[in-house]
Design a protein around this motif. Structure first.
Motif, short mmCIF file in Angstrom:
data_model
loop_
_atom_site.label_atom_id
_atom_site.label_comp_id
_atom_site.label_asym_id
_atom_site.label_seq_id
_atom_site.Cartn_x
_atom_site.Cartn_y
_atom_site.Cartn_z
N ALA A 110 -3.17 -2.12 5.72
CA ALA A 110 -2.00 -2.55 6.49
C ALA A 110 -1.96 -4.06 6.63
O ALA A 110 -0.87 -4.66 6.63
N TRP A 111 -3.12 -4.70 6.75
CA TRP A 111 -3.13 -6.17 6.88
C TRP A 111 -2.55 -6.79 5.60
O TRP A 111 -1.65 -7.63 5.68
N HIS A 112 -3.05 -6.38 4.45
CA HIS A 112 -2.59 -6.98 3.19
C HIS A 112 -1.13 -6.65 2.91
O HIS A 112 -0.32 -7.56 2.65
N LEU A 113 -0.76 -5.38 2.99
CA LEU A 113 0.61 -5.00 2.64
C LEU A 113 1.61 -5.41 3.71
O LEU A 113 2.77 -5.70 3.40
N GLY A 114 1.15 -5.45 4.97
CA GLY A 114 2.05 -5.88 6.03
C GLY A 114 2.52 -7.31 5.83
O GLY A 114 3.71 -7.63 6.01
N ILE A 115 1.61 -8.17 5.42
CA ILE A 115 1.98 -9.57 5.17
C ILE A 115 2.87 -9.67 3.94
O ILE A 115 3.87 -10.40 3.93
N ILE A 116 2.53 -8.94 2.89
CA ILE A 116 3.33 -8.98 1.66
C ILE A 116 4.74 -8.46 1.92
O ILE A 116 5.73 -9.03 1.46
N ASN A 117 4.84 -7.38 2.68
CA ASN A 117 6.16 -6.83 2.99
C ASN A 117 6.98 -7.78 3.85
O ASN A 117 8.21 -7.75 3.82
N ARG A 118 6.30 -8.64 4.56
CA ARG A 118 7.00 -9.55 5.46
C ARG A 118 7.44 -10.84 4.77
O ARG A 118 8.54 -11.32 4.98
N GLN A 132 -1.81 -7.44 -2.97
CA GLN A 132 -1.27 -6.09 -3.07
C GLN A 132 -2.31 -5.11 -3.61
O GLN A 132 -2.42 -3.98 -3.11
N ASP A 133 -3.09 -5.51 -4.62
CA ASP A 133 -4.06 -4.59 -5.20
C ASP A 133 -5.13 -4.20 -4.19
O ASP A 133 -5.54 -3.03 -4.12
N ARG A 160 3.49 2.16 1.76
CA ARG A 160 3.82 2.18 0.33
C ARG A 160 5.32 2.26 0.10
O ARG A 160 5.85 1.57 -0.78
N ILE A 161 6.00 3.07 0.88
CA ILE A 161 7.45 3.21 0.71
C ILE A 161 8.16 1.94 1.14
O ILE A 161 9.17 1.55 0.55
N GLU A 162 7.63 1.26 2.15
CA GLU A 162 8.21 -0.02 2.57
C GLU A 162 8.12 -1.02 1.42
O GLU A 162 9.04 -1.81 1.19
N LEU A 163 7.01 -0.97 0.71
CA LEU A 163 6.80 -1.88 -0.42
C LEU A 163 7.66 -1.47 -1.62
O LEU A 163 8.25 -2.33 -2.29
N ASP A 164 7.71 -0.15 -1.89
CA ASP A 164 8.45 0.35 -3.06
C ASP A 164 8.92 1.77 -2.77
O ASP A 164 8.12 2.72 -2.81
N PRO A 165 10.22 1.96 -2.49
CA PRO A 165 10.71 3.30 -2.15
C PRO A 165 10.63 4.31 -3.29
O PRO A 165 10.81 5.50 -3.07
#
Length: 224
Positions: A110-118, A132-133, A160-165
């Motif tokens: 969540a830390w890594h993807l949360g920042i990327i999604n933001r 992301q990896d 994951r869906i937030e990043l890529d639906p």
């Protein structure tokens, strides 16, 4: 549609007003409060209690997890780079100490993807070292370790869906969430949220699914 996005908050409102445990406080802050100051107050109280427990028993895994998640929650609300980096260090130490703890792995993902999604991949990596990896691998480990719990597989799915639906694993995890065990309030919140996101995907509306996933994650109400 906006009412559907707010459903987890409405569900959390059914929780006891006077939350008794640090975990209750974090759940209430993430899904019940719509005020930043109130949410930060609960987060800080949860972390304070957890840190006090750690001073008494340094091997208290639950307290260590709560303290790290509280730090990550505070960083998400404050937007402070220093707090985000402090949260990352704490979560990485947690994963190193308890590598088979699903919540620790979920927190890392969540830390890594949360920042990327933001802020996006480039800004996320340059500004805070978010990758992301690394995030996706941590989510895979979290689900492998704790996929029987709706909160673990559900939150991982929505990230994951937030990043890529169109993400196949994310959709499969949403399907698993609705069948997973839901003994705690956060499990039930994740399960109901997963149903909403899954409903949008089933009718082919990926854009809505992505927006719903964004809003069903902790502090989805906060855009700052």
């Amino acid at each position: 549609m906006r009412a559907a996005w707010l459903l987890p908050m409405a569900l959390a409102a059914a929780m006891p007003v006077a939350a008794q445990t640090p975990r209750d406080l974090l759940t209430a802050a993430a899904y019940q409060d719509s005020d930043k100051a109130a949410a930060l107050g609960k987060i800080d109280r949860a972390r304070s209690v957890a840190l006090a427990e750690l001073k008494t028993d340094g091997s208290d895994q639950e307290a260590a997890i709560i303290a790290a998640i509280a730090m990550a929650y505070r960083a998400k609300l404050s937007g402070a780079r220093s707090e985000a980096l402090a949260a990352r260090r704490e979560i990485e130490a947690l994963v190193a100490r308890y590598p088979r703890n699903a919540e620790a792995q979920l927190a890392l993902g969540a830390w890594h993807l949360g920042i990327i999604n933001r802020v996006g991949k480039i800004m996320g990596r340059a500004g805070a070292g978010a990758r992301q990896d690394v995030g996706l691998a941590a989510l895979d480990r979290a689900v492998a370790l704790g996929g029987s719990r709706a909160s673990i597989v559900g939150l991982a799915a929505m990230l994951r869906i937030e990043l890529d639906p169109a993400d196949v694993a994310g959709r499969n995890w949403l399907e698993a969430t609705v069948k997973a065990g839901a003994p705690a309030p956060l499990d039930r919140i994740a399960q109901r949220a997963a149903l909403q996101v899954l409903s949008a995907l089933r009718r082919g509306d990926r854009k809505t699914a992505q927006l719903l996933a964004d809003r069903q994650l902790p502090f989805g109400w906060f855009k700052g």
